[in-house]
Design an enzyme around this catalytic site. Sequence first.
Site, short mmCIF file in Angstrom:
data_model
loop_
_atom_site.label_atom_id
_atom_site.label_comp_id
_atom_site.label_asym_id
_atom_site.label_seq_id
_atom_site.Cartn_x
_atom_site.Cartn_y
_atom_site.Cartn_z
N TYR A 159 0.82 -1.22 -0.05
CA TYR A 159 0.05 -0.06 -0.04
C TYR A 159 0.90 1.22 0.02
O TYR A 159 1.95 1.50 0.78
CB TYR A 159 -0.92 0.23 1.13
N GLU A 176 -0.27 4.90 -0.49
CA GLU A 176 -1.26 6.14 -0.87
C GLU A 176 -0.55 7.43 -0.64
O GLU A 176 0.37 7.33 0.29
CB GLU A 176 -2.52 6.10 0.18
N ASP A 222 -5.93 14.02 -25.15
CA ASP A 222 -6.05 12.69 -24.66
C ASP A 222 -5.40 11.85 -25.61
O ASP A 222 -5.84 11.44 -26.70
CB ASP A 222 -7.35 12.07 -24.44
N LYS A 242 -1.28 1.11 -25.27
CA LYS A 242 -1.49 1.09 -26.52
C LYS A 242 -0.25 1.10 -27.35
O LYS A 242 0.30 0.13 -27.39
CB LYS A 242 -2.59 2.17 -26.99
N ARG A 300 -1.20 -2.25 -18.82
CA ARG A 300 -2.47 -1.44 -18.96
C ARG A 300 -2.44 -0.61 -17.83
O ARG A 300 -2.09 -0.62 -16.43
CB ARG A 300 -3.50 -2.62 -18.60
C1 LIG Z 1 -8.28 3.76 -24.85
C2 LIG Z 1 -8.79 5.31 -24.46
C3 LIG Z 1 -9.24 5.66 -23.35
C4 LIG Z 1 -9.42 4.53 -22.12
O1 LIG Z 1 -8.41 3.82 -21.56
P1 LIG Z 1 -9.00 2.77 -20.50
O2 LIG Z 1 -7.44 2.39 -20.07
O3 LIG Z 1 -9.47 1.49 -21.39
O4 LIG Z 1 -9.63 3.26 -19.51
C5 LIG Z 1 -9.35 6.96 -22.97
N1 LIG Z 1 -9.39 7.76 -24.19
C6 LIG Z 1 -8.86 7.42 -25.49
C7 LIG Z 1 -9.00 8.32 -26.29
C8 LIG Z 1 -8.88 6.19 -25.55
O5 LIG Z 1 -8.56 5.56 -26.83
#
Ligand SMILES: *Cc1c(COP(=O)(O)O)cnc(C)c1O
Length: 441
Positions: free
Chosen positions: A62, A64, A208, A237, A243
């Site tokens: 933990y 935090e 994003d 990605k 992840r």
């Molecule tokens: C994949 C994605 C997310 C979300 O990611 P998670 O890890 O699945 O929560 C947010 N914004 C965009 C543009 C994405 O392509």
Amino acid sequence: MTNDQIMTTETMTTATTRDTQVFDLIAKEQHRQESGIELIASENFVSPAVLEAAGSVLTNKYAEGLPGKRYYGGCEVVDQVEQIAIDRAKELFGASWANVQPHSGANANMAVFLACLKPGDTILGFDLSHGGHLTHGSSVNISGKYFRPTFYGVERETGVIDYDKVEETAMREGPKMMICGASAYSRDWDYARLRAIADQIGALLLADISHPAGLIAKGLLNDPLDHVHIATTTTHKTLRGTRGGLIMLRNDFENPFGIKTPKGELRMMSSLLDSGVFPGTQGGPLEHIIAAKAVAFGEALTDDFAAYASRVQANAQAMARAFTDRGYSIISGGTDNHLMLIDLRSKGNHLTGKLAENTLIKADITINKNMVPFDDKSPMVTSGMRVGTAAMTTRGLVESDMERIVVYIDEVLTNHDNDAKILAIREEINEWMKAFPLYQV
Ligand SMILES: *Cc1c(COP(=O)(O)O)cnc(C)c1O
């Protein structure tokens, strides 16, 4: 209590052999990943080192708070791990501040919203049905339920964003935050133009970069951090990490909402964002995942990763050409990044995204159905499919292999009612993939 029920070190170390129910399934999933063609644009394959860090004993801790400022004892080691992750993220993206704790991309965005917005505030995002993400204001997501979502989209004729129209919408709606970035948009973004629009109306601009982060880190696409106030990304990605999520600032700045420190000074945005993550939207950070992020960022800093990212982009271009040559229509006519959105109606109105996804999986080709802009079908059916090259490039496939994949896809879709033919293709693919081992045991 029987001996079996007492948790001993022995039962822990033999867990993999005892819990066959779960571990047989994990082995099955590994086999699935290794024997098929993975074209889901948001997926990738992490290195054995990233995998090892993610499965490490750091999951027991933990922590935090932030490195050096924790609410728990015993954080000396994880402090160093998290600091390495932060430092590498900053180096990778040329950021001056980073928070590596968000559990996912969605969490990173939620933390930003909590730090910058009040319920009912207006946000302006890229329409989900045009390639945007559900965390940018969709009515089924917290971003669309707690805030007032407004949207911009692509032009019907070109499939590309018209920034004059974005400006018009921004002036009319007066959002407190503008959001750019997408899940199914194959073109690069004009961040400078978006910042100019945001400045006119006093809005914050969030990029994003979840999808193209790996390409942006290696300078293959426009650099959003030069222009936007805040950037968020996933780490799994094109960045090819575990992840998870990440928030960054290139230039920290005093918050524009008048929120003060106990000493009466304006709080810096970095401090608001840190609070937005914890305690705002999360509890303890996942230090094993943060270790895996650190390893992945270390990999992404290498020249090898730069070569990888270039190949991802070259492979996407080769794939787009191959689809176009076979009469498939790509939204916007091509791609700048690692993915493309294909309008399947170009091959006949019977061919839906749902049919494509369900048929291709029989040949061990994984794609996802996807709405196309101005789609006439429902989100469960759709007219499109989204494909990306990040995962197969990790496996070692090159441009000529992209053509071969497109030939398989075209054959499967053309023969969608011929199971024998599809099975024969699947066998060919399974055999082909043996030449690209992933995780050797
Ligand atoms: C994949 C994605 C997310 C979300 O990611 P998670 O890890 O699945 O929560 C947010 N914004 C965009 C543009 C994405 O392509």
